[in-house]
Motif scaffolding. Sequence first.
Motif, PDB file in Angstrom:
ATOM      1  N   ALA A 294       1.033  -1.118  -0.058  1.00 60.56           N
ATOM      2  CA  ALA A 294       0.011   0.016  -0.044  1.00 60.56           C
ATOM      3  C   ALA A 294       0.850   1.105  -0.191  1.00 60.56           C
ATOM      4  O   ALA A 294       1.994   1.261   0.928  1.00 60.56           O
ATOM      5  CB  ALA A 294      -0.942  -0.046   1.222  1.00 60.56           C
ATOM      6  N   ARG A 295       0.708   2.131  -0.934  1.00 60.17           N
ATOM      7  CA  ARG A 295       1.366   3.341  -1.064  1.00 60.17           C
ATOM      8  C   ARG A 295       0.674   4.666  -0.921  1.00 60.17           C
ATOM      9  O   ARG A 295      -0.423   4.675  -1.845  1.00 60.17           O
ATOM     10  CB  ARG A 295       2.229   3.397  -2.384  1.00 60.17           C
ATOM     11  N   ALA A 296       1.065   5.452  -0.138  1.00 60.60           N
ATOM     12  CA  ALA A 296       0.468   6.847  -0.234  1.00 60.60           C
ATOM     13  C   ALA A 296       1.347   7.953  -0.214  1.00 60.60           C
ATOM     14  O   ALA A 296       1.441   8.803   0.720  1.00 60.60           O
ATOM     15  CB  ALA A 296      -0.623   6.922   1.130  1.00 60.60           C
ATOM     16  N   ASP A 297       2.303   7.677  -0.908  1.00 62.01           N
ATOM     17  CA  ASP A 297       3.319   8.767  -0.976  1.00 62.01           C
ATOM     18  C   ASP A 297       3.176   9.923  -2.069  1.00 62.01           C
ATOM     19  O   ASP A 297       4.142  10.670  -2.258  1.00 62.01           O
ATOM     20  CB  ASP A 297       4.921   8.069  -0.922  1.00 62.01           C
ATOM     21  N   HIS A 298       2.065   9.809  -2.685  1.00 63.53           N
ATOM     22  CA  HIS A 298       1.819  10.882  -3.884  1.00 63.53           C
ATOM     23  C   HIS A 298       2.709  11.144  -4.671  1.00 63.53           C
ATOM     24  O   HIS A 298       2.927  12.142  -5.093  1.00 63.53           O
ATOM     25  CB  HIS A 298       1.166  11.981  -2.854  1.00 63.53           C
ATOM     26  N   GLY A 299       3.523  10.004  -5.125  1.00 61.85           N
ATOM     27  CA  GLY A 299       4.336  10.221  -6.271  1.00 61.85           C
ATOM     28  C   GLY A 299       5.511  11.192  -5.867  1.00 61.85           C
ATOM     29  O   GLY A 299       6.187  11.818  -6.532  1.00 61.85           O
ATOM     30  N   THR A 300       5.997  11.157  -4.531  1.00 65.57           N
ATOM     31  CA  THR A 300       7.013  11.883  -3.983  1.00 65.57           C
ATOM     32  C   THR A 300       8.209  11.700  -4.534  1.00 65.57           C
ATOM     33  O   THR A 300       8.763  10.431  -4.788  1.00 65.57           O
ATOM     34  CB  THR A 300       7.070  11.923  -2.473  1.00 65.57           C
ATOM     35  N   ALA A 301       9.011  12.478  -5.104  1.00 62.10           N
ATOM     36  CA  ALA A 301      10.394  12.139  -5.818  1.00 62.10           C
ATOM     37  C   ALA A 301      11.439  12.237  -4.749  1.00 62.10           C
ATOM     38  O   ALA A 301      11.546  13.379  -3.943  1.00 62.10           O
ATOM     39  CB  ALA A 301      10.628  13.721  -6.985  1.00 62.10           C
ATOM     40  N   LEU A 302      12.009  11.053  -4.354  1.00 64.73           N
ATOM     41  CA  LEU A 302      13.008  11.068  -3.284  1.00 64.73           C
ATOM     42  C   LEU A 302      14.281  11.328  -3.542  1.00 64.73           C
ATOM     43  O   LEU A 302      14.557  10.927  -4.742  1.00 64.73           O
ATOM     44  CB  LEU A 302      12.799   9.968  -2.501  1.00 64.73           C
ATOM     45  N   PRO A 303      15.369  11.981  -2.769  1.00 64.86           N
ATOM     46  CA  PRO A 303      16.725  11.745  -2.975  1.00 64.86           C
ATOM     47  C   PRO A 303      17.296  10.384  -3.190  1.00 64.86           C
ATOM     48  O   PRO A 303      16.439   9.508  -2.775  1.00 64.86           O
ATOM     49  CB  PRO A 303      17.430  12.634  -1.958  1.00 64.86           C
ATOM     50  N   ALA A 304      18.304  10.231  -4.033  1.00 63.54           N
ATOM     51  CA  ALA A 304      18.732   8.859  -4.345  1.00 63.54           C
ATOM     52  C   ALA A 304      19.051   7.955  -3.053  1.00 63.54           C
ATOM     53  O   ALA A 304      18.645   6.861  -2.943  1.00 63.54           O
ATOM     54  CB  ALA A 304      19.918   8.803  -5.280  1.00 63.54           C
ATOM     55  N   ALA A 305      19.773   8.737  -2.100  1.00 66.43           N
ATOM     56  CA  ALA A 305      20.133   7.945  -0.915  1.00 66.43           C
ATOM     57  C   ALA A 305      18.858   7.649  -0.212  1.00 66.43           C
ATOM     58  O   ALA A 305      18.789   6.487   0.348  1.00 66.43           O
ATOM     59  CB  ALA A 305      20.855   8.894  -0.051  1.00 66.43           C
TER      60      ALA A 305
END
Length: 411
Positions: A294-305
């Motif tokens: 289940a994902r609810a991160d709304h397509g957040t672009a995360l830093p690679a690390a």
Amino acid sequence: MSTLLHARHWLKAHPLALDAALAAAVLVCMLAGSFVDPNAEHGAKWGARTPDALGVTLMTLSAAALVLRRRAPRTVLAVTAGFSLIELATGDPRAPVAMSAVVALYTVASASATDRPTTWRVGLLTMTTLTGTAMLVGPLPWYEQENLGLFAWTGMAAAAGDAVRSRRAFIHAIRERAERAERTREEEARRRVAEERLRIARDLHDVVAHHIALVNVQAGVAAHVMDKRPDQAKEALAHVREASRSALNELRATVGLLRQSGDPEAPTEPAPGLNRLDELAGTFRNAGLPVEVARADHGTALPAAVDLAAYRVIQEALTNVRKHAGPEAKAEVSVVRVGPNIEVTVLDNGSGEPTGQEAHDDGGGHGLLGMRERVTALGGSCTAGPRYGGGFRVHAILPVSSRTAPAEDTA
């Protein structure tokens, strides 16, 4: 040129010989100066006077004292100044015994153990004592050139010695600063190497633990159904091959970091992240572990690390579920954006009683420790422990804005 360098090194190794040579040179200069009358008419200065026996004796003793000027500089200054005072009070004509006191004063002022206030105190005391004695009790009028010259020579000796000592201290400070900077660079390099080694070790652990666990499970399934259900055995072996291929690829990418920069064979594949979460869950489903995502991160672009750390936490947590939670366990994975953080949670309902070969695992791995190190290095937090009512829970909070160096953005 080599002869001069050899002689210089030899003199540095034998300072007493150098001081003895200096003392002999000063004695020669004093003896030569004792035959010169500065007040004589032009052309008749040399040989205009002759030193007496007391003057020669004082010059010889004061020059001999200079041999020990490095070992006891203040004592030598006191001795040569005393001989100079005797000569100033009794000598007629005067002998330049004070020349040895000038050399001794320079030695005291240039010594590394002497500070500037001490230099000027000793210098002023020497100048006033010698010049005052020469003006008060000497046979010459107090305003004679010899008295003023004595004041000037002692003052220049103190100033020159202080300048030499200051220059030596400055050079020593620069050298010490350079050495300290070099030590700091070496320590920083060692620290970076240790951090990189630890990071690579964590990646290797995650890759090996995950894929080998899947290979172990699928190989066990294949061995169990080989005779009765060969089609299912072939499918299990296909999963074994796929898992081993993935393990080799990830190992190649991780170990490839150790190559020299510019190596054309260095890996260029991006590090795994949450974009491969469904693929990761599928590998566990193929191994017999039901996984819900289940994902609810709304397509957040995360830093690679951060993206890599989140992926590795889920990978390690699911690997532990498959190894330790029992054959009937199920897992739930959730990824949620909460304010400035991304929260990753892995739950299972397992009994914690693994069967088969897994029952022989010692449980002494570094998986949980590696997860905490990854998350903590990014400024987040990670907790893991049993759930109320059974099962296990892993919860990691990762800041969306990573505080790590760019060096940790790849795996």
